[in-house]
Write an enzyme that holds these catalytic residues in place. Sequence first.
Site, mmCIF file in Angstrom:
data_model
loop_
_atom_site.group_PDB
_atom_site.id
_atom_site.type_symbol
_atom_site.label_atom_id
_atom_site.label_comp_id
_atom_site.label_asym_id
_atom_site.label_seq_id
_atom_site.Cartn_x
_atom_site.Cartn_y
_atom_site.Cartn_z
ATOM 1 N N ALA A 1 4.185 -9.110 -8.390
ATOM 2 C CA ALA A 1 3.386 -8.603 -7.646
ATOM 3 C C ALA A 1 3.479 -8.154 -6.723
ATOM 4 O O ALA A 1 4.515 -8.898 -5.505
ATOM 5 C CB ALA A 1 1.853 -8.792 -7.182
ATOM 6 N N ASP A 2 3.477 -7.211 -5.829
ATOM 7 C CA ASP A 2 2.799 -6.458 -4.560
ATOM 8 C C ASP A 2 1.775 -5.768 -4.572
ATOM 9 O O ASP A 2 1.727 -5.076 -4.955
ATOM 10 C CB ASP A 2 4.393 -5.849 -4.465
ATOM 11 C CG ASP A 2 4.336 -5.723 -2.638
ATOM 12 O OD1 ASP A 2 4.853 -6.168 -1.975
ATOM 13 O OD2 ASP A 2 4.455 -3.678 -2.314
ATOM 14 N N THR A 3 1.616 -6.240 -2.594
ATOM 15 C CA THR A 3 0.626 -5.322 -2.323
ATOM 16 C C THR A 3 0.039 -5.315 -1.174
ATOM 17 O O THR A 3 1.025 -5.297 0.051
ATOM 18 C CB THR A 3 -1.174 -6.728 -2.139
ATOM 19 O OG1 THR A 3 -1.009 -6.871 -3.626
ATOM 20 C CG2 THR A 3 -2.364 -6.338 -1.641
#
EC number: 3.6.1.9
Length: 193
Positions: A70-72
Amino acid sequence: MRKEIILASNSPRRIYLLGQIGIDFKVVSPNVEEEGNSERRSPVDIVKSNALKKVQKVAEEYRNAIIIGADTVVVLDGEIIGKPKDERDAIRILKRLRDRYHFVFSGVAVMETPEEKVLTSVVRSKVKMRDYSDEEIERYVATGEPMDKAGAYGIQGKGALLVEKIEGDYYNIVGLPLVRLNSLLNRFGYSLL
């Protein structure tokens, strides 16, 4: 036999979120260079690409697993707001966010190995910060909490006191949209429930 579930992340928040729902998983640091602010690519493309890089890197070593990456990012006025460089930068970021809406985008990638089947998705949430004072900003920054967080705040901690309201997935803002992740895992025949 069920495949091992691997979280391709060093994020304490992602580790906590996945752990709180009670599944067994292993944490593996992906050690990839994440793409940041870019005039050529949208935040959606960036978070999706970064999440995908993480699962692909971990898949090089784990050949019989379900790998989650994941990346935010935080986006204000079309600009990606990264993690603060220092306390002065955190203060600057929080002043920019004050009394305004911004967006939080999280890209999620799930890969099954050895098949190398991959699914990706992006979740967007809208956050309205309240009209906090300069003194509140300074006190918050002095806690150290904002220093490792995109947008210089953590909604799951004291940073919640800076947020007026949210629209969308709370867990997305923390860094791992669990409902969307479960939906992707369901397509592999797995469920977080």
